[in-house]
Design an enzyme around this catalytic site. Structure first.
Site, PDB file in Angstrom:
ATOM      1  CB  CYS A   1      -3.084  -1.497  11.202  1.00 21.64           C
ATOM      2  SG  CYS A   1      -1.298  -1.319  10.959  1.00 21.64           S
TER       3      CYS A   1
ATOM      4  CG  HIS B   1      -3.187  -6.153  12.364  1.00 19.67           C
ATOM      5  ND1 HIS B   1      -3.883  -6.103  11.172  1.00 19.67           N
ATOM      6  CD2 HIS B   1      -2.125  -5.322  12.217  1.00 19.67           C
ATOM      7  CE1 HIS B   1      -3.268  -5.280  10.339  1.00 19.67           C
ATOM      8  NE2 HIS B   1      -2.200  -4.797  10.937  1.00 19.67           N
TER       9      HIS B   1
ATOM     10  CD  GLU C   1      -6.890  -7.965  11.933  1.00 20.88           C
ATOM     11  OE1 GLU C   1      -6.276  -7.576  10.920  1.00 20.88           O
ATOM     12  OE2 GLU C   1      -7.021  -7.274  12.967  1.00 20.88           O
TER      13      GLU C   1
END
Length: 259
Positions: free
Chosen positions: A129, A228, A230
């Protein structure tokens, strides 16, 4: 593997990134402006998400809140509500998420230095990002500060859930990692890549045309993703981004020891 973040906030992103790297067989080291660290003893870099990149770093003036409301809200009722609601929402986000309004200058400086160090040393990089945006800026590119104009025909999605679909560039390194089929992703960004930095190419776009991933075709693995990964540990295709980074770092370490 160095993982950058802010001094305040960013705990969830750090924990999830640590877990993703651990799952891939690597070890994550947290780096923040208050706890800086050189990459001399590390073999890769993850530049995490967070506050918007300072527009001054790529030669633009910050867009004021009033200008953003004018650009976003076209009807008079929406504008009136906007002038009341958006400042309140901004204050609420600042209190709850401890995100620095107008960016994080200390973090900008730290991460710029780390990206340059990683590029100079030939270390693998994953920008997430904001991290993708800063990677592009460090390489000489620019950003779109306001994406309102891109979403007249395609609704802008903002969600931690994978509700947006991106198309991967054929032959890209990211497609080799995740597979070539359209990839569902999440979306938490306000800015996006405009002009590409030196030696970077587009690796994915969404239907509106907004760049969703960039990469270098040169070794080692240098990737930037607008979403994202993660926050999507249950999705194997997103885990492969971290696996690719850890594998690239491990290969680099093996080559260094053999010399």
């Amino acid at each position: 593997m160095g993982v950058t973040g802010p001094d305040r906030g960013g705990v969830a992103a750090w924990i999830m990134t640590w877990w993703a790297i651990r799952w891939a067989g690597g070890k994550a080291v947290h780096i923040t402006p208050g706890r800086p660290r050189s990459l001399q003893e590390l073999d890769g870099l993850v530049v995490g998400g967070g506050a918007d990149v300072d527009p001054g770093l790529y030669g633009q003036d910050p867009l004021s809140l009033i200008r953003e409301i004018d650009a976003t809200e076209t009807g008079w009722r929406q504008r009136i509500l906007g002038f009341v609601l958006y400042p309140l929402l901004w204050l609420l986000r600042r209190v709850l998420y401890t995100k620095l309004h107008g960016g994080d200058a200390d973090r900008d400086r730290l991460e710029q230095a780390l990206i340059r160090e990683a590029l100079d040393r030939g270390l693998p990089i994953l920008g997430i990002c904001r991290g993708m945006q800063l990677l592009n800026v460090v390489c000489g590119g620019t950003l779109h500060q306001n994406l309102e104009g891109f979403y007249r025909e395609h609704p802008q999605v903002r969600s931690i859930l994978p509700r947006k679909v991106v198309t991967l560039t054929e032959g890209s390194r990211i497609a080799a990692l995740t597979g070539t089929n359209p990839l569902p992703v999440n979306a938490l960004h306000n800015q996006a890549v405009a002009e590409l930095g030196q030696d970077l190419v587009v690796a994915a776009r969404e239907a509106s045309g907004v760049v969703q991933a960039i990469e270098s075709r040169n070794a080692p693995l240098i990737l930037g993703v607008q979403w994202h990964p993660e926050y999507l540990p249950q999705k194997a295709r997103h885990r492969r981004l971290f696996q690719g980074l850890v594998d690239s770092s491990r290969d680099l370490s093996v080559r260094a020891r053999s010399q």
